[in-house]
Design a protein around this motif. Structure first.
Motif, mmCIF file in Angstrom:
data_model
loop_
_atom_site.group_PDB
_atom_site.id
_atom_site.type_symbol
_atom_site.label_atom_id
_atom_site.label_comp_id
_atom_site.label_asym_id
_atom_site.label_seq_id
_atom_site.Cartn_x
_atom_site.Cartn_y
_atom_site.Cartn_z
ATOM 1 N N GLU A 10 33.212 -70.323 -73.136
ATOM 2 C CA GLU A 10 33.431 -70.109 -73.858
ATOM 3 C C GLU A 10 34.623 -70.006 -74.149
ATOM 4 O OE1 GLU A 10 33.707 -65.976 -73.828
ATOM 5 O OE2 GLU A 10 31.495 -65.369 -72.570
ATOM 6 N N TYR A 11 34.733 -72.101 -73.748
ATOM 7 C CA TYR A 11 36.130 -72.246 -73.957
ATOM 8 C C TYR A 11 36.803 -72.081 -76.071
ATOM 9 C CZ TYR A 11 37.125 -73.942 -69.082
ATOM 10 O OH TYR A 11 37.606 -74.260 -68.136
ATOM 11 N N ASN A 12 35.578 -73.260 -76.804
ATOM 12 C CA ASN A 12 35.957 -73.364 -77.758
ATOM 13 C C ASN A 12 35.976 -71.712 -78.836
ATOM 14 O OD1 ASN A 12 37.348 -75.223 -78.810
ATOM 15 N ND2 ASN A 12 35.633 -75.522 -80.753
ATOM 16 N N ALA A 13 35.264 -70.831 -78.370
ATOM 17 C CA ALA A 13 34.739 -69.678 -79.310
ATOM 18 C C ALA A 13 36.023 -69.265 -78.898
ATOM 19 C CB ALA A 13 33.461 -69.081 -79.045
ATOM 20 N N ALA A 14 37.073 -69.059 -77.449
ATOM 21 C CA ALA A 14 37.322 -67.821 -76.967
ATOM 22 C C ALA A 14 39.257 -68.591 -77.569
ATOM 23 C CB ALA A 14 37.839 -68.491 -75.870
ATOM 24 N N TRP A 15 39.151 -69.337 -78.304
ATOM 25 C CA TRP A 15 39.793 -70.493 -78.991
ATOM 26 C C TRP A 15 40.077 -70.193 -80.288
ATOM 27 C CZ3 TRP A 15 44.737 -73.299 -78.045
ATOM 28 C CH2 TRP A 15 44.905 -74.282 -79.743
ATOM 29 N N TRP A 16 38.985 -69.827 -80.958
ATOM 30 C CA TRP A 16 39.210 -69.828 -82.155
ATOM 31 C C TRP A 16 39.241 -67.809 -82.928
ATOM 32 C CZ3 TRP A 16 40.989 -72.402 -85.635
ATOM 33 C CH2 TRP A 16 40.697 -73.950 -85.846
ATOM 34 N N ARG A 17 38.793 -66.907 -81.997
ATOM 35 C CA ARG A 17 39.135 -65.965 -81.595
ATOM 36 C C ARG A 17 40.462 -65.897 -81.516
ATOM 37 N NH1 ARG A 17 34.332 -64.981 -78.296
ATOM 38 N NH2 ARG A 17 35.544 -64.780 -76.479
ATOM 39 N N LEU A 18 41.127 -66.215 -80.741
ATOM 40 C CA LEU A 18 42.308 -66.168 -80.176
ATOM 41 C C LEU A 18 43.420 -66.500 -82.227
ATOM 42 C CD1 LEU A 18 42.905 -66.691 -77.510
ATOM 43 C CD2 LEU A 18 43.358 -64.675 -77.898
ATOM 44 N N ARG A 19 43.095 -67.953 -82.426
ATOM 45 C CA ARG A 19 43.447 -68.323 -84.071
ATOM 46 C C ARG A 19 43.547 -66.991 -85.006
ATOM 47 N NH1 ARG A 19 46.106 -73.210 -84.658
ATOM 48 N NH2 ARG A 19 43.983 -74.273 -85.982
ATOM 49 N N GLU A 20 42.251 -66.749 -84.812
ATOM 50 C CA GLU A 20 42.026 -65.971 -86.022
ATOM 51 C C GLU A 20 42.475 -64.229 -85.990
ATOM 52 O OE1 GLU A 20 37.811 -65.885 -87.650
ATOM 53 O OE2 GLU A 20 38.301 -63.553 -88.251
ATOM 54 N N GLN A 21 42.788 -64.056 -84.273
ATOM 55 C CA GLN A 21 43.176 -63.050 -83.810
ATOM 56 C C GLN A 21 44.766 -62.479 -84.246
ATOM 57 O OE1 GLN A 21 42.610 -61.275 -80.340
ATOM 58 N NE2 GLN A 21 44.501 -59.714 -80.159
ATOM 59 N N TYR A 22 45.722 -64.080 -83.894
ATOM 60 C CA TYR A 22 46.999 -63.617 -84.101
ATOM 61 C C TYR A 22 47.392 -64.772 -85.270
ATOM 62 C CZ TYR A 22 47.659 -62.362 -79.266
ATOM 63 O OH TYR A 22 47.669 -61.322 -77.913
ATOM 64 N N GLN A 23 46.727 -65.699 -85.666
ATOM 65 C CA GLN A 23 47.566 -66.381 -87.177
ATOM 66 C C GLN A 23 46.533 -65.862 -88.091
ATOM 67 O OE1 GLN A 23 46.280 -70.106 -85.225
ATOM 68 N NE2 GLN A 23 48.637 -70.671 -86.115
ATOM 69 N N GLY A 24 45.775 -65.661 -88.063
ATOM 70 C CA GLY A 24 44.485 -65.280 -89.506
ATOM 71 C C GLY A 24 43.850 -66.468 -89.612
ATOM 72 N N VAL A 25 43.711 -67.654 -89.221
ATOM 73 C CA VAL A 25 43.819 -69.213 -89.398
ATOM 74 C C VAL A 25 42.044 -69.572 -88.597
ATOM 75 C CG1 VAL A 25 44.405 -71.112 -88.541
ATOM 76 C CG2 VAL A 25 46.106 -69.435 -89.485
ATOM 77 N N THR A 26 40.994 -69.725 -89.589
ATOM 78 C CA THR A 26 39.757 -69.686 -89.004
ATOM 79 C C THR A 26 39.438 -71.453 -88.760
ATOM 80 O OG1 THR A 26 37.738 -69.232 -89.579
ATOM 81 C CG2 THR A 26 38.730 -69.385 -91.225
ATOM 82 N N ALA A 27 38.653 -71.939 -88.017
ATOM 83 C CA ALA A 27 38.169 -73.269 -88.424
ATOM 84 C C ALA A 27 36.890 -73.130 -90.063
ATOM 85 C CB ALA A 27 37.178 -73.330 -87.250
ATOM 86 N N PRO A 28 37.679 -74.607 -90.488
ATOM 87 C CA PRO A 28 37.022 -74.986 -91.886
ATOM 88 C C PRO A 28 35.976 -74.970 -91.500
ATOM 89 C CG PRO A 28 38.926 -76.512 -91.148
ATOM 90 C CD PRO A 28 38.559 -76.011 -89.773
ATOM 91 N N SER A 29 35.029 -75.485 -90.742
ATOM 92 C CA SER A 29 33.539 -76.058 -90.466
ATOM 93 C C SER A 29 33.442 -75.424 -89.411
ATOM 94 C CB SER A 29 33.369 -77.473 -90.399
ATOM 95 O OG SER A 29 33.785 -78.082 -89.506
ATOM 96 N N ALA A 30 32.196 -74.889 -89.111
ATOM 97 C CA ALA A 30 31.627 -74.616 -88.216
ATOM 98 C C ALA A 30 31.683 -75.574 -86.710
ATOM 99 C CB ALA A 30 30.057 -74.360 -88.086
ATOM 100 N N ARG A 31 32.036 -74.453 -85.915
ATOM 101 C CA ARG A 31 32.686 -75.266 -84.329
ATOM 102 C C ARG A 31 31.788 -75.115 -83.209
ATOM 103 N NH1 ARG A 31 34.807 -79.451 -85.350
ATOM 104 N NH2 ARG A 31 36.307 -80.108 -83.784
ATOM 105 N N THR A 32 31.185 -75.887 -82.038
ATOM 106 C CA THR A 32 30.392 -74.898 -80.938
ATOM 107 C C THR A 32 31.477 -75.180 -79.925
ATOM 108 O OG1 THR A 32 28.929 -77.291 -80.439
ATOM 109 C CG2 THR A 32 28.187 -75.866 -82.769
ATOM 110 N N GLU A 33 29.880 -74.792 -78.835
ATOM 111 C CA GLU A 33 31.033 -75.542 -77.334
ATOM 112 C C GLU A 33 30.743 -76.836 -77.084
ATOM 113 O OE1 GLU A 33 32.963 -73.597 -75.545
ATOM 114 O OE2 GLU A 33 32.419 -71.975 -77.052
#
Ligand code: X8Z
Ligand code: ZN
Length: 609
Positions: free
Chosen positions: A474-497
């Motif tokens: 879950e390394y990458n998914a957890a990273w983007w969950r936190l980016r969204e939760q704290y920054q309100g920033v998301t990945a611009p394209s689909a990311r996977t593990e």
């Protein structure tokens, strides 16, 4: 690179019986009396001082000339250092600190909790760990995006890709550069997983539950209280951040269209003018208040007058000497790396080093002539002056009060690089009028306020990785969950593990804790506000400069000279009179902008979900 991470090749100490036994030197201590705690810490101090230069030199050469040989030499030097420091940490834990004099007790505590990286005692594992660390750093430093294969002329370095992200307004080109840089990190993923296991094993040997718990134990308070303290500071500033995010999102959505930037969702990370979306000043023109131009563009000024990279460093030094501090030693100028070498791979990420724990201070940068690097130069010289400031302390105390202080010092100076200061040193003819204030504040907020949640979330991710709450799958998914939760920033394209986006940020492969930068962003405004008050300044905080003020210099010097010898509230008190970290200063500084943002956001739906 602050000093305490740079001790190398420690000579065997006749005093250390337990350590000698661990190292297989049975009999070395037979019949010797066990040293007292004071003797033990004094011997460690001496060993650290005697041996730090060798490790630092191996690391310096590797970082400024990456190849197989320098990697191997740096890994070996690191293993020797780390093995010995871990032995010291274990031996320190056998002493009763409460029975020792205060200074000795503090050293015992620092020895136990001071490491950023712990390692298992097993020699094979220790070597494996330092090889992994060196390899990750080298992979990052020499990383390139090569769409047509390695060594083709389509390869782009981080600097090339940043040129696009920082300046382009073409969503397609931005996405290409953003994804391109993230092709360098998937090869680090297996190394990172193994690093987590090995460093955790080392941390557990020292009595910590994991490496994250060890990192949180360095703040003169219980580790759980520290996590709570960070939350408290974040809660103070979050409303200001949310208002900035809301305004920036609305303007970007207008510029790029709702299909690129959803006006109610998190902002895609490629359109914020920074490779990691960590500070947003490069998109100032897209989100600027309509009236009251800031009146000047420092990048243009520096470029138009033909300022050289070294002159930028000399100007920054001039600020420090105006406060009554000494000129930097000659060796700083001859040994630093200011420019990116053309003929070899280097780690361009800016850093400041104190190789001998004394006067051999250097910075390592790949300076471009622009306002951002001018500010980073002040940041790095802040490290250098801090290092020089505490060099009279015992070796184990040659570090800042906590790591946030080291990161804050140069930024305090950069906050004083005001229009008035630029007029004083002849870079600007006249100060912009008061109606430019909102614009000046916006430019600063895009740098400093935008950074706050980023400064927090990197270690939220690592803390959860080290504790096992986030498993490797879950390394990458957890990273983007936190980016969204704290920054309100998301990945611009689909990311996977298959991706490993945390590895594309220097401090993750470089194993540099990051909460220090969050703290620094709070502390620098507190220091700025309180120093400005102490020198009798009464105007708006963003127009205050401590340039040329020796009373401000005296307070900062007193704080720096204490090094790590006292708990950090003592150091904060020396400079500001206060013993608590306090985010009201950053709120005071940006108050006029906060009002304006709230007006702009009326009728807009803020927040993201
Ligand atoms: O890494 C740094 C400094 C070196 S200590 C250039 N900074 C963080 C970053 O670049 O991510 C300064 C601000 C945050
Ligand atoms: Zn720094």
């Amino acid at each position: 690179m602050s000093s305490s991470s740079s001790f190398a090749r420690l000579r065997p100490l006749f005093l250390l019986c337990a350590a000698a036994a661990t190292a297989g030197l049975s009999g070395a201590c037979a019949g010797d009396a066990r040293p007292t705690a004071a003797e033990f810490t004094a011997a460690v101090d001496e060993a650290v001082l005697d041996n730090s230069y060798d490790l630092s030199r191996a690391q310096w050469v590797q970082a400024t000339y990456i190849n197989e040989d320098t990697n191997a030499l740096a890994a070996r030097a690191s293993a020797e250092f780390l093995g010995r420091m871990v032995e010291f940490a274990k031996e320190a834990a056998t002493y009763d600190a409460e029975a020792a004099p205060a200074e000795v007790a503090r050293k015992l505590g620092l020895l136990r909790s001071g490491l950023t990286l712990a390692a298992p005692a097993d020699e094979a594992k220790l070597n494996e760990l330092t090889e992994i660390m060196t390899r990750m750093e080298a992979t990052y430093g020499s990383g390139k995006h090569c769409p047509d294969g390695p060594d083709t002329d389509t390869c782009r370095s981080l600097g090339d890709l940043e040129d696009v992200i920082d300046n382009s307004r073409d969503a397609g080109g931005l996405l290409d550069a953003w994804e391109g840089w993230r092709t360098i990190s998937p090869p680090m993923r297996a190394d990172y997983e193994r690093f987590v296991d090995l460093s955790n094993e080392g941390a557990r040997d020292l009595g910590f539950s994991d490496t994250g718990a060890m990192w949180r134990s360095k703040y003169d308070m219980p580790p759980d209280d520290f996590a709570g303290e960070v939350d408290r500071l974040w809660d103070q500033v979050k409303p200001l951040y949310d208002d900035l995010q809301c305004h920036v999102r609305a303007e970007l959505s207008e510029r790029y269209g709702a299909d690129v930037v959803d006006p109610t969702g998190p902002i895609p990370a490629h359109v914020l003018g920074n490779m990691w979306a960590q500070s947003w000043s490069n998109i100032y023109d897209l989100v600027a208040p309509p009236a009251g131009d800031p009146g000047y563009d420092l990048t243009e000024i520096l470029q138009n007058r033909g300022t050289s990279e070294v002159e930028m460093v000399e100007m920054a030094e001039g600020f420090f000497t105006s406060l009554g501090l000494e000129a930097l030693p000659d060796t700083f100028w001859t040994r630093s790396q200011f420019l990116k070498p053309q003929d070899r791979e280097v780690v361009c990420h800016a850093s400041a080093w104190q190789l001998d724990l004394d006067e051999d201070v250097r910075i390592k940068m790949c300076i471009d002539v622009n306002a951002e690097d001018f500010s980073t130069i002040h940041h790095e010289l802040g490290h250098s002056y801090y290092q020089l400031g505490y060099r009279e302390q015992a070796p184990l105390f040659r570090d800042s009060a906590n790591d946030g202080f080291h990161e804050a010092l140069g930024d305090v100076i950069a906050l004083s690089v005001t229009p008035g200061y630029l007029v004083d040193i002849g870079l600007l003819d006249t100060e912009p009028p008061a109606d430019a204030d909102l614009s000046l504040l916006m430019r600063m907020a895009l740098d400093k306020v935008a950074f706050l949640p980023f400064g927090l979330l990197i270690d939220r991710w690592r803390w959860s990785v080290f504790s096992g709450e986030t498993p490797p799958e879950e390394y990458n998914a957890a990273w983007w969950r936190l980016r969204e939760q704290y920054q309100g920033v998301t990945a611009p394209s689909a990311r996977t593990e298959d991706d490993f986006d945390p590895g594309a940020k220097y401090h993750v492969p470089g194993n540099t804790p990051y909460t220090r930068y969050f703290l620094a962003h709070i502390l620098q405004f507190q220091l700025h506000r309180d120093l400005c008050a102490a020198i009798g300044y009464e105007g708006p905080l963003h127009r205050c400069s401590i340039y040329g003020n020796e009373e401000a210099g005296r307070r900062l010097s007193e704080m720096m000279a204490m090094g790590l010898s006292r708990p950090w509230p003592d150091a904060l008190e020396a400079a500001t009179g206060s013993r608590e970290m306090d985010a009201t200063a950053i709120l005071d500084y940006f108050a006029p902008l906060a009002d304006w943002l709230r007006e702009q956001n009326e009728g807009r739906t803020c927040g993201w979900s």
